[in-house]
Design an enzyme around this catalytic site. Structure first.
Site, short mmCIF file in Angstrom:
data_model
loop_
_atom_site.label_atom_id
_atom_site.label_comp_id
_atom_site.label_asym_id
_atom_site.label_seq_id
_atom_site.Cartn_x
_atom_site.Cartn_y
_atom_site.Cartn_z
N LYS A 172 55.37 26.73 52.44
CA LYS A 172 54.66 28.02 52.41
C LYS A 172 53.66 28.07 51.25
O LYS A 172 52.52 28.52 51.41
CB LYS A 172 55.67 29.16 52.29
CG LYS A 172 55.08 30.55 52.07
CD LYS A 172 54.45 31.13 53.32
CE LYS A 172 53.55 32.31 53.01
NZ LYS A 172 54.13 33.61 53.13
N LYS A 240 50.16 35.92 43.28
CA LYS A 240 51.53 35.48 42.96
C LYS A 240 51.81 34.10 43.55
O LYS A 240 52.36 33.22 42.90
CB LYS A 240 52.51 36.52 43.54
CG LYS A 240 53.97 36.19 43.41
CD LYS A 240 54.77 36.00 44.67
CE LYS A 240 54.43 36.65 45.94
NZ LYS A 240 55.22 36.32 47.10
P1 NA7 Z 1 55.25 44.70 50.20
O1 NA7 Z 1 54.69 45.51 51.33
O2 NA7 Z 1 54.60 44.79 48.85
O3 NA7 Z 1 56.80 45.06 50.06
C1 NA7 Z 1 57.55 44.57 49.01
C2 NA7 Z 1 59.01 44.96 49.18
O4 NA7 Z 1 59.74 44.46 48.03
C3 NA7 Z 1 59.24 46.48 49.23
O5 NA7 Z 1 60.32 46.74 50.09
C4 NA7 Z 1 59.61 46.76 47.78
O6 NA7 Z 1 60.36 47.95 47.61
C5 NA7 Z 1 60.45 45.55 47.45
N1 NA7 Z 1 60.62 45.37 46.02
C6 NA7 Z 1 59.67 45.06 45.10
N2 NA7 Z 1 60.22 44.97 43.86
C7 NA7 Z 1 61.53 45.22 44.01
C8 NA7 Z 1 62.63 45.26 43.11
N3 NA7 Z 1 62.46 45.01 41.80
N4 NA7 Z 1 63.84 45.56 43.60
C9 NA7 Z 1 64.02 45.80 44.92
N5 NA7 Z 1 63.03 45.78 45.83
C10 NA7 Z 1 61.80 45.48 45.38
O7 NA7 Z 1 55.28 43.16 50.55
P2 NA7 Z 1 55.25 42.45 52.00
O8 NA7 Z 1 56.25 43.11 52.88
O9 NA7 Z 1 53.84 42.33 52.47
O10 NA7 Z 1 55.71 40.98 51.61
C11 NA7 Z 1 57.07 40.70 51.31
C12 NA7 Z 1 57.21 39.22 51.00
O11 NA7 Z 1 56.79 38.41 52.13
C13 NA7 Z 1 56.39 38.72 49.83
O12 NA7 Z 1 57.11 37.76 49.09
C14 NA7 Z 1 55.17 38.08 50.48
O13 NA7 Z 1 54.56 37.14 49.63
C15 NA7 Z 1 55.72 37.54 51.75
P3 NA7 Z 1 59.59 49.39 47.43
O14 NA7 Z 1 59.30 49.86 48.83
O15 NA7 Z 1 58.35 49.11 46.63
O16 NA7 Z 1 60.57 50.23 46.70
#
Ligand code: NA7
Length: 288
Positions: A172, A240
């Protein structure tokens, strides 16, 4: 065969993936840090859990799809994290894009709990996630991949198995490095053509009929020409991923000079842009 599935991380990609699991007839327990994002899935039949631990306690298959390595560490090992509740013989599947090293650490933690792990990052964007047509790159044991096929089949159309734990993430990162460089090269070429007084569309027309034709042209060239960057894949996540590719390269001693240069450009745009934009916004580096 219906399975008990848990889903953690209902972001742009995660939520449509979870919805397709539910639509396929599996039982679904969900958790998201911002709880509101789980509401519509609960109305559609999912159960909301109070913590990642509770998701793990109630699931045979636990899927995670969160932003980055710190987010994954938080949901796996943080307070009330997945590792506190993971059941023997269950399978943890991580579809976030993180480092291969973190994937291997998660695999080792699962093994200590007599559970299985697959790193299973995806490509296809929100469009592919909604259609259930994601492409998965899976690291881990083949028999485990076969065991969770009924769940993965709800979300994806193609499944590649490049090797053991971490192999999915390695592929990836290599793939996203290419996409990042392609879009960066496109933006640079457009700057040259437009700087010379020609319309950008003239370049795209020729590219589409040439060896330089690529799928990113269809999706990203219109964004750059219109200067409109509604995120399909956010620039912050591509930034990232470039960092993760360089980190891996440094660990194993492989030079990635073009990636390093591109990351500086993504970094400059990220630093100068307040809103969440698509990675095609890397073109802003040249747009005054
Ligand atoms: P998004 O739409 O930015 O969603 C990120 C998700 O990660 C979202 O549910 C966030 O929760 C969650 N998140 C971020 N930080 C935390 C922490 N510290 N604890 C728990 N949950 C967290 O990303 P995508 O869906 O477009 O992509 C997800 C992955 O797939 C990423 O690695 C890409 O590179 C590929 P929130 O809703 O902000 O509370």
């Amino acid at each position: 065969m219906a399975m008990k599935v848990g889903f953690i991380g209902l972001g742009l990609i995660g939520k449509p993936m979870a919805r397709n699991v539910l639509k396929a007839g599996h039982t679904l327990v969900v958790w998201n840090r911002t709880r509101d994002k789980a509401r519509d899935l609960v109305e559609e039949g999912a159960t909301a859990a109070g913590s990642p631990r509770e998701v793990a306690e109630k699931s045979e298959v636990v899927l995670t799809c969160v932003s980055d390595p710190p987010a994954l560490e938080e949901v796996l090992w943080g307070p009330k994290g997945v590792m506190e509740g993971l059941k023997k013989s269950s399978v943890l599947i991580d579809s976030s894009t993180v480092s291969p090293a973190l994937a291997r650490r998660a695999a080792a933690a699962c093994a200590e709990r007599m559970a299985e792990f697959l790193d299973a990052p995806v490509t296809g964007g929100t469009w592919g996630a909604e259609k259930g047509e994601l492409v998965f790159m899976v690291g881990g044991r083949k028999d485990v991949l076969e065991k969770v096929q009924p769940v993965l089949a709800a979300m994806g159309k193609r499944f590649f198995h490049p090797g053991g734990h971490g192999a999915g993430q390695t592929i990836k990162l290599a793939m996203n490095l290419i996409l990042a460089l392609q879009v960066d090269a496109l933006a640079e070429a457009l700057a040259l053509v437009q700087g010379a007084g020609l319309e950008g569309e003239k370049l795209i027309e020729v590219l589409q009929a040439s060896m330089a034709r690529a799928a990113v042209l269809d999706v990203k060239a219109p964004m750059i020409l219109a200067g409109s960057y509604v995120p399909s894949f956010p620039l912050r996540l591509m930034h990232k991923d470039l960092g993760l590719a360089l980190e891996l390269a440094n660990q194993i001693g492989v030079p990635l000079p073009a990636t390093a240069a591109a990351r500086e450009i993504y970094n400059a745009v990220k630093g100068a842009t307040r809103e969440d934009v698509d990675y095609a916004a890397v073109a802003k580096f040249w747009q005054k």
